[in-house]
Scaffold this motif. Structure first.
Motif, PDB file in Angstrom:
ATOM      1  N   UNK A 143       2.847   1.101 -13.737  1.00 25.77           N
ATOM      2  CA  UNK A 143       3.066   0.719 -15.129  1.00 25.77           C
ATOM      3  C   UNK A 143       4.550   0.587 -15.457  1.00 25.77           C
ATOM      4  N   UNK A 144       5.397   0.606 -14.436  1.00 23.34           N
ATOM      5  CA  UNK A 144       6.817   0.405 -14.695  1.00 23.34           C
ATOM      6  C   UNK A 144       7.399  -0.692 -13.807  1.00 23.34           C
ATOM      7  N   UNK A 145       6.577  -1.707 -13.520  1.00 23.23           N
ATOM      8  CA  UNK A 145       7.057  -2.846 -12.752  1.00 23.23           C
ATOM      9  C   UNK A 145       7.165  -2.595 -11.272  1.00 23.23           C
ATOM     10  N   UNK A 146       6.558  -1.549 -10.754  1.00 25.25           N
ATOM     11  CA  UNK A 146       6.538  -1.301  -9.321  1.00 25.25           C
ATOM     12  C   UNK A 146       7.484  -0.217  -8.867  1.00 25.25           C
ATOM     13  N   UNK A 147       8.270   0.354  -9.776  1.00 25.29           N
ATOM     14  CA  UNK A 147       9.185   1.436  -9.387  1.00 25.29           C
ATOM     15  C   UNK A 147       8.418   2.703  -9.036  1.00 25.29           C
ATOM     16  N   UNK A 148       7.439   3.054  -9.850  1.00 26.98           N
ATOM     17  CA  UNK A 148       6.587   4.221  -9.596  1.00 26.98           C
ATOM     18  C   UNK A 148       5.169   3.729  -9.352  1.00 26.98           C
ATOM     19  N   UNK A 149       4.633   4.003  -8.173  1.00 27.00           N
ATOM     20  CA  UNK A 149       3.327   3.473  -7.795  1.00 27.00           C
ATOM     21  C   UNK A 149       2.360   4.604  -7.463  1.00 27.00           C
ATOM     22  N   UNK A 150       1.083   4.359  -7.772  1.00 28.35           N
ATOM     23  CA  UNK A 150       0.031   5.333  -7.510  1.00 28.35           C
ATOM     24  C   UNK A 150      -1.083   4.652  -6.729  1.00 28.35           C
ATOM     25  N   UNK A 151      -1.646   5.329  -5.738  1.00 28.57           N
ATOM     26  CA  UNK A 151      -2.673   4.701  -4.896  1.00 28.57           C
ATOM     27  C   UNK A 151      -3.942   4.376  -5.674  1.00 28.57           C
ATOM     28  N   UNK A 152      -4.583   3.278  -5.280  1.00 33.20           N
ATOM     29  CA  UNK A 152      -5.836   2.838  -5.902  1.00 33.20           C
ATOM     30  C   UNK A 152      -6.858   2.543  -4.813  1.00 33.20           C
TER      31      UNK A 152
END
Length: 400
Positions: A143-152
Motif C-alpha cells: 500500500x505504499x507503492x512497493x516499498x513495504x510488501x507483504x506476502x499474498x
C-alpha cells in the motif's frame, strides 16, 4: 495493463484492435505513509463481509478516496536461487506489477489473472556448469507503492474472464468494495448507459493509487482478442489508465465496482476496457468460505466438453463449416463429462440451475454466458441443459 502484443482482427463490429499491457518492471517512485492494519487473524471474524461506506450523493473525490484506501499494488517478485558447491545465493527483485482492491473483509483482494499468471508456473531449474539455478515467482501486496510488501496467496483464478482472487492477511481489517452487476444478469434499467460517468482507481505507471474519471463510451457487447485469449462482453470507457492499472476498479457514481480494468490500446487515445464484475460476484462466496473453513483454494466445476461460439468459430482457419448461430456448439465430449447424454454436434442454448436461493436461468448465447452458468454450478443442487439437436430441443440432466 499489459505490454502491447499482436492483435487479431475479428468481426466488423470490433470497435478497434486492442492490446493487453504487461506489468512494468521499472522501480516504484511514489511513496506514501500508509501502514498495514495490525491484526490477529481470526477466520470466524471475516465470514460476514464489511463494505466501505459511500454516502448518497457522494462526490467523485469522496468515492475515489474510499477506494484508494482499499486498493493495492500487486507485486510479482522474481526469486533466483543459485546452488553451487553446497552454498546457496538468493536474489529477489520486482518482476512486474498491477493493481487490486479488497472484495471481502479478511484481506481478500481481486486483481487480473494476467497480473499474477507468472506465479502459476512451476519453478524453472537450469543447470549452468556446476551451478543449479532455480527461478520462481511469488505474489506480494503493498500500500505504499512497493516499498513495504507483504506476502499474498492465490485462491482462485480464471484466464477467460481475466480475474484472480488473492489473500493478504496483513490487511484483514480493511473494509471491502461494494460490487454490483450492471452488465450480465441485471435488469435493463440497471445496465450501464453510454456516457454514464465512471471512476477508475489503480496504479498509473509506477505511481500508487491514482484515480481518474471518464464515461462509458459504447454498449456492452465489445469483443477483443489478445494473444490466445478472446474477451467478450467488455465495458468500454475513456477514463485514462496506463501500465500498472490492470486489476484496478471501475466504479460507478453510486459507489459500486462494476468492472475490472483489463485492456487498453497504446496507439489510441481514450480507448480502454474492463471485464464485468459479475464473475467475481459469483465466485466470491465460494472462495471466501473455502479459505475460512479449510484454508484451501477454489477450483471451478468443469463440464467435460469442448466447443466454440460464433466468435471463436470465425477464428478457426482450418474449419470448412463456420458456426454462425447463437449458442455453444459441442465439438468434443470427455469421459469425465458431467452432462448426461450430451453429444458432439449439440448446441447448448440454455441452462437452468437450482440453488438454495432459487432457480437461475441462462440463455446461452456464446462462450462467456456458458462460462457464467458453469461458475454458478458451484452452488447447484441440480441443473438441466437445453440443447438443439438437429431440429429438436433436448433437455439433459447433470451429474454433480
Amino acid at each position: 495493463m499489459k505490454k502491447k502484443r499482436s492483435v487479431l482482427s475479428i468481426f466488423a463490429f470490433l470497435c478497434c484492435c486492442v492490446f493487453i499491457f504487461a506489468g512494468c518492471t521499472m522501480p516504484f517512485s511514489f511513496i506514501t505513509n500508509k501502514k498495514p492494519s495490525s491484526y490477529s487473524y481470526n477466520a470466524s471474524a471475516y465470514a460476514e463481509n464489511v463494505t466501505i461506506e459511500t454516502k448518497e450523493g457522494a462526490t467523485e473525490a469522496e468515492i475515489a478516496q474510499s477506494y484508494i484506501d482499499i486498493s493495492f499494488t500487486i507485486c510479482i517478485d522474481k526469486k533466483v536461487e543459485t546452488l553451487n558447491g553446497g552454498e546457496t545465493t538468493t536474489k529477489e527483485e520486482l518482476y512486474s506489477y498491477g493493481s487490486g482492491f479488497i472484495v471481502h473483509s479478511g484481506g481478500f483482494i481481486l486483481t487480473n489473472y494476467h497480473v499474477i499468471s507468472d506465479t502459476l508456473a512451476e519453478p524453472v531449474v537450469t543447470n549452468i556448469g556446476s551451478s543449479q539455478v532455480i527461478t520462481s515467482y511469488s505474489i506480494s501486496v503493498s500500500q505504499d507503492g512497493g516499498t513495504t510488501k507483504f506476502p499474498a496467496k492465490l485462491l482462485w483464478s480464471n484466464a477467460q474472464v481475466d480475474m484472480a482472487i488473492i489473500i493478504c492477511e496483513n490487511f484483514a481489517s480493511l473494509p471491502a468494495a461494494k460490487l454490483k452487476d450492471r452488465s450480465i444478469l441485471c435488469s435493463e434499467e440497471e445496465k450501464l448507459n453510454i456516457l454514464e460517468e465512471i471512476i477508475t482507481v489503480g496504479n498509473q505507471k509506477s505511481y500508487y493509487a491514482s484515480a481518474t474519471t471518464g464515461e462509458i463510451t459504447s454498449d456492452l457487447l465489445r469483443v477483443a482478442v489478445s494473444g490466445t485469449n478472446i474477451y467478450e462482453h467488455l465495458i468500454q470507457h475513456d477514463a485514462p489508465i496506463n501500465h500498472g492499472n490492470s486489476g484496478g476498479a471501475l466504479i460507478d457514481m453510486y459507489g459500486y465496482v462494476v468492472g475490472l480494468n483489463t485492456l487498453g490500446d497504446d496507439d489510441a487515445n481514450s480507448l480502454f476496457f474492463a471485464v464485468p464484475i459479475y464473475p467475481a460476484i459469483v465466485m466470491l462466496d465460494k472462495v471466501v468460505d473455502n479459505y475460512l473453513t479449510t484454508g484451501s483454494t477454489t477450483s471451478e466445476i468443469t463440464f467435460g466438453i469442448s466447443g466454440y461460439d460464433s466468435i471463436r468459430s470465425s477464428l478457426i482457419s482450418d474449419s470448412t463449416e463456420k458456426f454462425t448461430e447463437s449458442g455453444f456448439k459441442v465439438v468434443g465430449v470427455e469421459e469425465t463429462c458431467i452432462i448426461d447424454g450430451i453429444a458432439v454436434g449439440d448446441i447448448i442454448v440454455g441452462v437452468e440451475i437450482q440453488t438454495e436461493k432459487g432457480l437461475i436461468n441462462f440463455d446461452i448465447e456464446d462462450n462467456d454466458t456458458l462460462l457464467y452458468a458453469r461458475m454458478n454450478m458451484s452452488y447447484a443442487q441440480n441443473a438441466t441443459f437445453k440443447v438443439k439437436r438437429g431440429g429438436d430441443i433436448v433437455i439433459l440432466t447433470i451429474n454433480i
